[in-house]
Design an enzyme around this catalytic site. Sequence first.
Site, short mmCIF file in Angstrom:
data_model
loop_
_atom_site.label_atom_id
_atom_site.label_comp_id
_atom_site.label_asym_id
_atom_site.label_seq_id
_atom_site.Cartn_x
_atom_site.Cartn_y
_atom_site.Cartn_z
N CYS A 25 -25.64 53.12 -5.97
CA CYS A 25 -25.57 51.65 -5.97
C CYS A 25 -26.52 51.14 -7.03
O CYS A 25 -27.54 51.76 -7.32
CB CYS A 25 -25.95 51.12 -4.58
SG CYS A 25 -25.92 49.31 -4.42
N HIS A 26 -26.20 50.00 -7.62
CA HIS A 26 -27.08 49.47 -8.68
C HIS A 26 -28.06 48.42 -8.18
O HIS A 26 -28.72 47.76 -8.97
CB HIS A 26 -26.24 48.88 -9.82
CG HIS A 26 -25.14 47.99 -9.37
ND1 HIS A 26 -23.83 48.14 -9.76
CD2 HIS A 26 -25.15 46.92 -8.54
CE1 HIS A 26 -23.08 47.22 -9.20
NE2 HIS A 26 -23.86 46.46 -8.45
N HIS A 65 -28.18 48.42 0.72
CA HIS A 65 -28.13 46.97 0.88
C HIS A 65 -29.18 46.45 1.85
O HIS A 65 -29.29 45.24 2.06
CB HIS A 65 -26.74 46.49 1.32
CG HIS A 65 -25.69 46.66 0.27
ND1 HIS A 65 -24.37 46.34 0.46
CD2 HIS A 65 -25.77 47.15 -0.99
CE1 HIS A 65 -23.68 46.60 -0.64
NE2 HIS A 65 -24.52 47.11 -1.53
N ASN A 78 -17.92 51.15 -1.87
CA ASN A 78 -18.42 50.54 -0.65
C ASN A 78 -17.38 50.63 0.46
O ASN A 78 -16.18 50.71 0.17
CB ASN A 78 -18.78 49.07 -0.90
CG ASN A 78 -20.14 48.93 -1.56
OD1 ASN A 78 -21.04 49.72 -1.31
ND2 ASN A 78 -20.29 47.90 -2.38
N ARG A 105 -29.49 24.77 2.09
CA ARG A 105 -30.94 24.98 1.99
C ARG A 105 -31.26 26.27 1.27
O ARG A 105 -32.18 26.33 0.44
CB ARG A 105 -31.54 24.99 3.39
CG ARG A 105 -33.03 25.33 3.42
CD ARG A 105 -33.52 25.38 4.85
NE ARG A 105 -34.86 25.94 4.93
CZ ARG A 105 -35.47 26.28 6.06
NH1 ARG A 105 -34.85 26.08 7.23
NH2 ARG A 105 -36.68 26.82 6.05
#
Length: 327
Positions: A52-53, A82, A31, A152
């Site tokens: 990427c996994h 992402h 990354n 939250r």
Amino acid sequence: MRGLRTIPVLLDVCRDMEERCADALLLQYVNPMAMLCWAVAERSRVRCVGLCHSVQHTASELAADLGLPASELRYDVAGINHLAFFLTLTHEGRDLYPELRRIVDEGRVPDANRVRYEVMRHLGRFVTESSEHFAEYVPWFIKSARPELIERFGIPLDDYPRRCERQIAAWEALRERLETSDGAAALEDTGPSDEFGARIVRACETGEPFSFHGNVPNRRDGGRLIDNLPEDCCVEVPCVAGAGGIEPQPVGALPRHLAALMQTNVNVQGLTVEAALTGRREPAYHAAMLDPHTAAELPLDEIRALVDALLDAHAEWVPPLRAGVAR
């Protein structure tokens, strides 16, 4: 900062590959994935695919939420690393999105995925990146003036460092087992990896196709893999590995609102790549100014000062960027 540090290092690797193994395939796991693959496409002849996994891990999480075997899910995923989305998600031909929405309606959202389910509720599709990481790419969840949002949505702000610490500890434990016991026996206990690298190598060597999601240049054969993203950016799309290497699959146009969200991060990626490749500080300023999270918190002069402070703090690791007048 990570892109400014790692892009020159990866390009050094690519130069070595061009001299010694120009036909080799670079399986890129580092990354920031999209920035690194983008830079390689700009400055190197090396064939590169970013791995990427997040797609397969997210599919496993959704399968667990739905009470289904992960191997039985079928899905179409595309976007940027992402910030890719499950465009379709089915089981034996049945659309699973109504069941995901039912999880929200019935208050059964897992604590670790409150952010992602909230995004699905408003944008209609499930994103591939973890809630903590995804929240860093958008302006909606982490706000200095709204600390209640952290509670939250259950955002674990220190998740990434803790994850790195766990991985380092696991690697050290495996190293110790390999060095102090029979290596084959130690490896047998680990089980097969869900990473794609070994299976891609096998597919390229044997010719037996292997399908996966990879990060590649959007520009392809005079067209684009994703029609409504820039042709020079790096996209995450379905790929097939085989005897001829990696064949990315065209996706067409994404839903307009999802492409618009991705574009906010493509802007940052492209400007960071420009800063790293040209050695100029101005594109780094612009990247930070256009970052959705940073822009939601700070005025322009403070963003510029923040970039200067970060570059000074990381001076040992980041190549110097020369200053210039904004144009």
